[in-house]
Design a protein around this motif. Structure first.
Motif, PDB file in Angstrom:
ATOM      1  N   ILE A   1       0.058   5.541   1.183  1.00 15.16           N
ATOM      2  CA  ILE A   1      -1.215   4.893   1.185  1.00 15.16           C
ATOM      3  C   ILE A   1      -1.946   5.059   2.570  1.00 15.16           C
ATOM      4  N   GLN A   2      -1.473   5.307   3.819  1.00 19.40           N
ATOM      5  CA  GLN A   2      -2.728   5.767   4.851  1.00 19.40           C
ATOM      6  C   GLN A   2      -3.486   7.480   4.526  1.00 19.40           C
ATOM      7  N   LEU A   3      -1.981   8.069   4.441  1.00 20.70           N
ATOM      8  CA  LEU A   3      -2.744   9.579   4.240  1.00 20.70           C
ATOM      9  C   LEU A   3      -3.540   9.431   3.060  1.00 20.70           C
ATOM     10  N   ALA A   4      -3.238   9.431   1.884  1.00 27.51           N
ATOM     11  CA  ALA A   4      -3.899   8.858   0.379  1.00 27.51           C
ATOM     12  C   ALA A   4      -5.373   8.546   0.676  1.00 27.51           C
ATOM     13  N   ARG A   5      -5.540   7.569   1.219  1.00 26.66           N
ATOM     14  CA  ARG A   5      -6.405   6.768   2.096  1.00 26.66           C
ATOM     15  C   ARG A   5      -7.555   7.601   3.772  1.00 26.66           C
ATOM     16  N   GLU A   6      -7.460   8.200   3.934  1.00 28.17           N
ATOM     17  CA  GLU A   6      -7.818   9.865   4.252  1.00 28.17           C
ATOM     18  C   GLU A   6      -8.782  10.836   4.006  1.00 28.17           C
ATOM     19  N   VAL A   7      -7.701  11.123   2.342  1.00 29.37           N
ATOM     20  CA  VAL A   7      -7.994  12.015   1.703  1.00 29.37           C
ATOM     21  C   VAL A   7      -9.463  11.240   1.084  1.00 29.37           C
ATOM     22  N   ALA A   8      -8.955  10.174   0.782  1.00 27.55           N
ATOM     23  CA  ALA A   8     -10.135   9.209  -0.703  1.00 27.55           C
ATOM     24  C   ALA A   8     -11.604   9.037   0.548  1.00 27.55           C
ATOM     25  N   LYS A   9     -11.678   9.300   1.080  1.00 26.69           N
ATOM     26  CA  LYS A   9     -13.180   9.486   2.028  1.00 26.69           C
ATOM     27  C   LYS A   9     -14.016  10.549   1.836  1.00 26.69           C
ATOM     28  N   SER A  10     -13.337  11.433   1.154  1.00 26.25           N
ATOM     29  CA  SER A  10     -13.768  12.695   0.803  1.00 26.25           C
ATOM     30  C   SER A  10     -13.350  13.106  -0.633  1.00 26.25           C
ATOM     31  N   VAL A  11     -13.057  12.294  -1.177  1.00 29.46           N
ATOM     32  CA  VAL A  11     -12.585  12.719  -2.467  1.00 29.46           C
ATOM     33  C   VAL A  11     -12.484  11.806  -3.288  1.00 29.46           C
ATOM     34  N   PRO A  12     -13.369  11.655  -4.218  1.00 26.55           N
ATOM     35  CA  PRO A  12     -13.453  10.471  -5.400  1.00 26.55           C
ATOM     36  C   PRO A  12     -11.733  11.047  -6.501  1.00 26.55           C
ATOM     37  N   PHE A  13     -11.237   9.637  -7.238  1.00 28.38           N
ATOM     38  CA  PHE A  13     -10.029  10.129  -7.845  1.00 28.38           C
ATOM     39  C   PHE A  13     -10.050   8.498  -8.155  1.00 28.38           C
ATOM     40  N   ARG A  14      -8.874   8.621  -9.236  1.00 26.62           N
ATOM     41  CA  ARG A  14      -8.394   6.543  -9.598  1.00 26.62           C
ATOM     42  C   ARG A  14      -6.694   6.687  -9.532  1.00 26.62           C
ATOM     43  N   LEU A  15      -6.302   5.582  -9.153  1.00 30.04           N
ATOM     44  CA  LEU A  15      -4.887   5.718  -9.202  1.00 30.04           C
ATOM     45  C   LEU A  15      -4.376   6.414 -10.702  1.00 30.04           C
ATOM     46  N   GLY A  16      -3.199   6.819 -11.094  1.00 32.82           N
ATOM     47  CA  GLY A  16      -2.128   7.602 -11.740  1.00 32.82           C
ATOM     48  C   GLY A  16      -1.044   6.341 -11.868  1.00 32.82           C
ATOM     49  N   LYS A  17      -1.391   5.567 -12.840  1.00 34.54           N
ATOM     50  CA  LYS A  17      -0.734   4.980 -13.463  1.00 34.54           C
ATOM     51  C   LYS A  17       0.644   5.485 -14.064  1.00 34.54           C
ATOM     52  N   ALA A  18      -0.067   5.812 -15.061  1.00 35.86           N
ATOM     53  CA  ALA A  18       1.183   6.629 -16.657  1.00 35.86           C
ATOM     54  C   ALA A  18       1.189   8.114 -15.873  1.00 35.86           C
ATOM     55  N   SER A  19       2.477   8.109 -16.093  1.00 34.39           N
ATOM     56  CA  SER A  19       3.220   9.950 -15.523  1.00 34.39           C
ATOM     57  C   SER A  19       2.833  10.519 -16.469  1.00 34.39           C
ATOM     58  N   LYS A  20       3.262  12.073 -15.671  1.00 40.11           N
ATOM     59  CA  LYS A  20       3.371  12.912 -17.243  1.00 40.11           C
ATOM     60  C   LYS A  20       4.012  12.938 -18.359  1.00 40.11           C
ATOM     61  N   ALA A  21       4.942  12.422 -18.453  1.00 39.09           N
ATOM     62  CA  ALA A  21       6.074  12.048 -19.154  1.00 39.09           C
ATOM     63  C   ALA A  21       5.811  11.439 -20.389  1.00 39.09           C
ATOM     64  N   GLN A  22       5.167  10.331 -19.811  1.00 34.62           N
ATOM     65  CA  GLN A  22       4.455   9.102 -20.386  1.00 34.62           C
ATOM     66  C   GLN A  22       3.429   9.976 -21.706  1.00 34.62           C
ATOM     67  N   ARG A  23       2.629  10.525 -21.087  1.00 44.72           N
ATOM     68  CA  ARG A  23       1.117  10.665 -20.937  1.00 44.72           C
ATOM     69  C   ARG A  23       1.705  12.120 -22.415  1.00 44.72           C
ATOM     70  N   GLY A  24       3.259  12.538 -21.769  1.00 45.60           N
ATOM     71  CA  GLY A  24       3.353  13.647 -22.716  1.00 45.60           C
ATOM     72  C   GLY A  24       3.655  12.795 -24.539  1.00 45.60           C
ATOM     73  N   TYR A  25       4.874  12.008 -24.140  1.00 47.18           N
ATOM     74  CA  TYR A  25       5.255  11.261 -25.176  1.00 47.18           C
ATOM     75  C   TYR A  25       4.010  10.763 -26.430  1.00 47.18           C
ATOM     76  N   GLN A  26       3.167  10.300 -25.285  1.00 47.98           N
ATOM     77  CA  GLN A  26       1.605   9.847 -26.211  1.00 47.98           C
ATOM     78  C   GLN A  26       1.389  11.004 -26.889  1.00 47.98           C
ATOM     79  N   LEU A  27       0.788  11.377 -26.205  1.00 49.39           N
ATOM     80  CA  LEU A  27       0.408  13.198 -27.442  1.00 49.39           C
ATOM     81  C   LEU A  27       0.920  13.601 -28.637  1.00 49.39           C
ATOM     82  N   ALA A  28       2.328  13.000 -28.299  1.00 50.26           N
ATOM     83  CA  ALA A  28       3.121  13.661 -29.212  1.00 50.26           C
ATOM     84  C   ALA A  28       3.393  12.713 -30.333  1.00 50.26           C
ATOM     85  N   GLY A  29       3.212  11.340 -30.410  1.00 53.99           N
ATOM     86  CA  GLY A  29       3.075  10.383 -30.915  1.00 53.99           C
ATOM     87  C   GLY A  29       4.346  10.120 -31.127  1.00 53.99           C
TER      88      GLY A  29
END
Length: 492
Positions: A173-201
């Protein structure tokens, strides 16, 4: 077995070069180079592995192949923690018998599962990594850019992962907060696998259920209640994000989702304030996001007027013209939807909240003279009720402007009931809350009429008489409801 602990962030492609510069120049950072990773994810047609809460892949890199299986874990905020097992292999099809026998459920038919395996989807991406020492903690930072492929459908991958290699999880968290001072993002809850199962229906679309209250601990413990409220709000916030990216062409659905997202944000702020955790660093982040979400109220009001084939406008002679102006107004508002994730403060707030959740779960917050949860909740309910009574006294008449001025205070009071409602008898609780929820809907309708007045002036819609009658009628009903609501016995 390795216990993978990582923090995942979703970023946007235009920030790649700047992000690489930040990570290259970060103190105690050692670039580890770049490699191409090909990944096939395997399961049976009836998704037996997924039903066992397992994920199986074969990864190719540097002319090598490795099979990995991840077993049940937990996601808190954006921090993923799952046990995983890795085995080097020399073929593209996984061999389940190479994994430890003890990971499989009792009574499994592993041979049958093995024969039925097939590749469900692929994730192929370029990964650039850095090793960064933060105090005594070693973190691997990975920037993944590529795509998920399933049945000729493609979903882009653009994410940053912070994986704990050695040391303290809080450093992620500490490192991510340092990076977040300069680059916008949002937290990633869905893993690549979750997204893949979704895409595959192969899994249901993300959906969000309506809940009446937060599920609180049964042991009357105040710190655990704080954890439950923070985790519930954060989980719903991230789930709403996952749905929002899939309903870009449905403005009415978006308005509901953004309203629910704002509700989560407000619940989080209210809760931190109640527990004395809303400090000078996190409060401005809430302020920024609240301003960025100012479009939500007008968007919801316009959609309210147009829902059910604009039934609320049924008696207007020039209904088609009014509806068109409302749709134009909605389109103008909707331009703000895509920009909100570009605000650096958005991701900074999410990370700060995850940090607070983790430190709360670790018992790092001490609350002086900590009461029992029911007594604590009673005190909060009473304070909220007294505030509403002061803002909406039974002896005074309220105008449309008066109601709209107290909208946020009423929203906050309803959220207090949402957070602690489970403690109280449902029948008494709902009898008390229902008229106030109706008043909140009435206020949204009054806001819609205000927008109609502005549009009428701008475009000479000639609906002032109709608006006067509708507003007078609604105010009369709201006044009766308010005075009745103020007489309903409290339930705490």
């Amino acid at each position: 077995m390795d216990a993978e602990i990582e923090l995942k962030l979703f970023i946007q492609s235009q920030h790649h070069d700047f992000l690489k510069k930040i990570l290259n120049e970060y103190p105690n950072s050692t670039p580890q180079g770049q490699k191409k990773l090909t990944n096939g994810y395997f399961d049976t047609d009836d998704l037996q592995l997924r039903r066992w809460d397992m994920g199986l892949r074969v990864r190719g890199f540097d002319n090598q192949l490795e099979q990995t299986i991840k077993t049940a874990g937990r996601v808190v905020g954006g921090i993923h923690s799952r046990p995983e097992y890795n085995v080097s292999i020399n073929q593209k099809m996984p061999v389940l018998s190479l994994f430890p026998a003890e990971i499989w459920p009792v009574g499994n038919d592993l041979d049958s599962v093995s024969r039925s395996l097939k590749c469900i989807f692929e994730t192929n991406f370029e990964r650039q990594t850095w090793h960064i020492y933060l105090n005594d903690t070693l973190i691997e930072v990975a920037l993944d850019v590529g795509e998920i492929i399933a049945q000729h459908k493609i979903d882009p991958i653009c994410e940053l992962e912070f994986e704990l290699l050695a040391g303290d999880t809080s450093a992620l968290i500490q490192l991510a907060r340092e990076v977040a001072k300069s680059v916008p993002f949002r937290l990633g809850k869905a893993s690549k696998a979750q997204r893949g199962y979704q895409l595959a229906g192969k899994s249901k679309p993300f959906s969000i259920e309506s809940i009446d209250h937060v599920c609180l601990p049964k042991n009357n413990n105040v710190p655990q209640a704080l954890s439950a409220i923070l985790e519930t709000a954060l989980e719903r916030w991230q789930l709403i994000e996952n749905i929002l990216v899939t309903v870009t062409n449905d403005v009415e659905r978006q308005s509901v989702l953004w309203g629910e997202l704002r509700r989560c944000v407000r619940l989080l702020r209210l809760t931190l304030n109640q527990f004395g955790l809303l400090d000078q660093h996190i409060s401005p982040l809430f302020d920024h996001l609240e301003r960025a979400l100012e479009f939500v109220g007008p968007l919801q009001s316009c959609c309210l007027l147009l829902q059910d084939d604009a039934n609320m406008l049924a008696n207007i002679s020039n209904k088609a013209v009014v509806c068109q102006q409302l749709e134009n107004h909605i389109n103008a508002i909707s331009t703000q939807l895509a920009s909100i994730w570009q605000h650096a403060e958005y991701g900074q707030l999410q990370l700060a909240l995850v940090d607070l959740l983790l430190t709360t779960e670790n018992g790092q917050h001490q609350f002086s003279q900590e009461p029992e949860l029911d007594l604590f909740a009673n005190k909060l309910q009473q304070a909220s009720w007294k505030r509403i009574g002061k803002l909406m006294p039974i002896t005074s008449a309220m105008s449309s402007e008066d109601y709209q001025d107290v909208a946020d205070a009423l929203d906050e009071s309803i959220l207090v009931g949402f957070a602690y409602g489970e403690i109280y008898p449902a029948k008494k609780r709902e009898a008390f809350r229902l008229p106030w929820q109706d008043l909140a809907l009435g206020i949204s309708t009054l806001s819609a009429y205000k927008i109609l007045r502005l549009l009428s002036e701008l475009h000479q819609l000639d609906i002032d008489t109709w608006l006067d009658n509708k507003e007078t009628s609604l105010l009369f009903a709201m006044e009766q409801s308010r005075k009745s609501a103020l007489k309903v016995p409290i339930y705490w």
